[in-house]
Design an enzyme around this catalytic site. Structure first.
Site, short mmCIF file in Angstrom:
data_model
loop_
_atom_site.label_atom_id
_atom_site.label_comp_id
_atom_site.label_asym_id
_atom_site.label_seq_id
_atom_site.Cartn_x
_atom_site.Cartn_y
_atom_site.Cartn_z
N LYS A 176 -18.92 4.27 -11.11
CA LYS A 176 -19.33 4.78 -12.43
C LYS A 176 -18.12 4.81 -13.39
CE LYS A 176 -18.93 9.05 -12.62
NZ LYS A 176 -17.90 10.05 -12.89
N THR A 236 -16.33 13.59 -15.12
CA THR A 236 -15.82 12.34 -15.69
C THR A 236 -16.97 11.60 -16.35
OG1 THR A 236 -14.17 12.17 -13.94
CG2 THR A 236 -14.60 10.19 -15.24
N LYS A 288 -8.93 9.81 -18.65
CA LYS A 288 -9.43 9.80 -17.27
C LYS A 288 -9.88 8.39 -16.86
CE LYS A 288 -11.05 11.24 -13.37
NZ LYS A 288 -10.14 11.39 -12.25
P1 NAP Z 1 -20.63 15.29 -5.96
O1 NAP Z 1 -20.12 15.92 -4.74
O2 NAP Z 1 -21.51 14.10 -5.88
O3 NAP Z 1 -21.34 16.45 -6.82
C1 NAP Z 1 -22.11 16.11 -7.95
C2 NAP Z 1 -22.68 17.35 -8.59
O4 NAP Z 1 -23.49 16.96 -9.71
C3 NAP Z 1 -23.58 18.17 -7.65
O5 NAP Z 1 -23.44 19.54 -7.96
C4 NAP Z 1 -24.97 17.66 -8.03
O6 NAP Z 1 -26.01 18.58 -7.75
C5 NAP Z 1 -24.79 17.54 -9.53
N1 NAP Z 1 -25.82 16.69 -10.15
C6 NAP Z 1 -26.00 15.37 -9.98
N2 NAP Z 1 -27.03 14.93 -10.73
C7 NAP Z 1 -27.53 16.03 -11.36
C8 NAP Z 1 -28.60 16.23 -12.26
N3 NAP Z 1 -29.35 15.23 -12.70
N4 NAP Z 1 -28.83 17.50 -12.70
C9 NAP Z 1 -28.07 18.53 -12.27
N5 NAP Z 1 -27.02 18.40 -11.42
C10 NAP Z 1 -26.77 17.15 -10.97
O7 NAP Z 1 -19.43 14.83 -6.93
P2 NAP Z 1 -17.92 15.36 -7.05
O8 NAP Z 1 -17.05 14.53 -6.19
O9 NAP Z 1 -17.89 16.83 -6.97
O10 NAP Z 1 -17.61 14.87 -8.55
C11 NAP Z 1 -18.08 15.57 -9.68
C12 NAP Z 1 -17.45 14.93 -10.93
O11 NAP Z 1 -16.01 14.98 -10.82
C13 NAP Z 1 -17.79 13.44 -11.11
O12 NAP Z 1 -17.89 13.17 -12.49
C14 NAP Z 1 -16.59 12.72 -10.51
O13 NAP Z 1 -16.40 11.44 -11.07
C15 NAP Z 1 -15.47 13.68 -10.90
N6 NAP Z 1 -14.29 13.64 -10.03
C16 NAP Z 1 -14.42 13.63 -8.67
C17 NAP Z 1 -13.28 13.60 -7.88
C18 NAP Z 1 -13.36 13.56 -6.38
O14 NAP Z 1 -12.33 13.21 -5.76
N7 NAP Z 1 -14.44 13.90 -5.73
C19 NAP Z 1 -12.02 13.58 -8.48
C20 NAP Z 1 -11.91 13.63 -9.86
C21 NAP Z 1 -13.06 13.65 -10.64
P3 NAP Z 1 -26.80 18.55 -6.33
O15 NAP Z 1 -25.88 19.25 -5.37
O16 NAP Z 1 -28.05 19.25 -6.59
O17 NAP Z 1 -26.97 17.08 -5.97
#
Ligand code: NAP
Length: 287
Positions: A239, A96, A171
């Protein structure tokens, strides 16, 4: 068989890549913290050495990363996707982000001879595990068609919304609704409890009326029980609210309700709850 690259194995990425592997797909995984690759390697994934190598090796590479800064780093950074994409291979960014970030990455992919699709997802950890996400895709239509079999493994519904940016806009608009509902739920529970009502009764009454919805059913009891293990990290919702406010500025749409909700989420982040579930905004409401 198409080989899929997968960059980003956080809460969402791990569940989505797992479903691709369980469906028998070939998947090459990469994550900034390499330890998060291990559970996927055990399921038969292969390890990618860098985003560049994955994008060069796979016909189609998916990414789901934290925020615009992470997407830019993984794409434009050292050994990033930009250096590996080309030859009409596809890059599908499911993170997102704002329309501007998606547009810049799209232009750079096209310039290198690759194809780009943005496809942010609606749904959280459980729908990701259940293969029940909703994809909000926009960009290269041929890539949308090529990615559809994978979307069908990871999700239950795909929308194709036209030009790059529309996925991000959709989104951000819907997540603003989600955040507003969550804030209303938290304040309703806080008010009712402060006035002497049982929280469980409030949740039960809500479930019988026109406001009944799966999110209240899940997050109401979680708020009452103080169970805030992250399904959707609070910091990511803040965010999204920040990006939605910026979109409102861009198109001259006042968003006073969302601005107030954003302030609640910011307060919760400052109080140290950013890595907890978004339902942890209840903590700052109950103070
Ligand atoms: P998360 O668990 O915090 O995972 C974030 C991912 O991004 C991890 O793989 C992290 O790597 C990576 N990352 C962060 N900063 C980075 C950088 N500078 N360089 C390379 N990799 C980096 O988040 P998530 O919940 O999976 O969400 C991921 C996306 O989907 C976000 O944009 C969120 O808004 C969206 N989303 C989430 C949900 C939900 O319910 N969780 C639902 C819909 C959409 P590391 O493991 O190395 O930290």
């Amino acid at each position: 068989m198409t080989s899929y690259g997968f960059l980003g194995l956080g809460i969402m990425g791990r569940a989505m890549a797992t479903n691709l592997l369980k469906a028998g797909c070939e998947v090459v995984v990469w994550n900034r913290d390499p330890a998060k690759c291990e559970p996927l390697l055990e399921l038969g994934a292969r390890r990618g050495e860098s985003p560049q190598e994955v994008a060069a090796r796979c016909e189609l590479t998916f990414a789901i990363l934290a925020d615009p800064a992470a997407c830019r780093e993984v794409f434009f950074g050292k050994q990033g996707v930009q250096a590996g994409i080309g030859g009409r291979r596809g890059y599908v960014d499911m993170s997102t982000v704002d329309a501007g970030t998606a547009g810049e990455i799209a232009a750079a992919v096209t310039e290198r001879g690759g194809r780009f699709l943005e496809a942010p997802v609606s749904g959280s950890k459980k729908p990701a595990e259940d293969g029940a996400l909703v994809f909000l895709a926009a960009g290269d239509k041929s890539l949308f068609d090529d990615a559809t079999p994978a979307f069908e493994v990871m999700g239950k519904k795909n929308f194709y919304l036209g030009e790059v940016g529309n996925g991000a806009r959709m989104k951000l608009a819907i997540n603003q609704v989600l955040a507003g509902m969550l804030a209303a739920l938290g304040e309703g529970l806080a008010l009712g409890q402060q006035a002497g009502l049982a929280g469980e009764d409030i949740v039960a009454v809500l479930a019988e009326g026109a406001m009944a919805n799966p999110m209240f059913k899940l997050k109401g009891p979680a708020m009452l029980a103080g169970e805030f293990a992250a399904h959707f990290p609070l910091k990511h919702m803040q965010k999204d609210l920040r990006l939605a406010q910026a979109l409102g500025e861009e198109v001259n749409q006042p968003l006073p309700a969302a601005a107030a909700v954003n302030a609640i989420f910011k307060r919760a982040c400052v109080a140290g709850h950013g890595d907890e579930d978004m339902a942890a905004i209840y903590r700052v409401m109950k103070q």
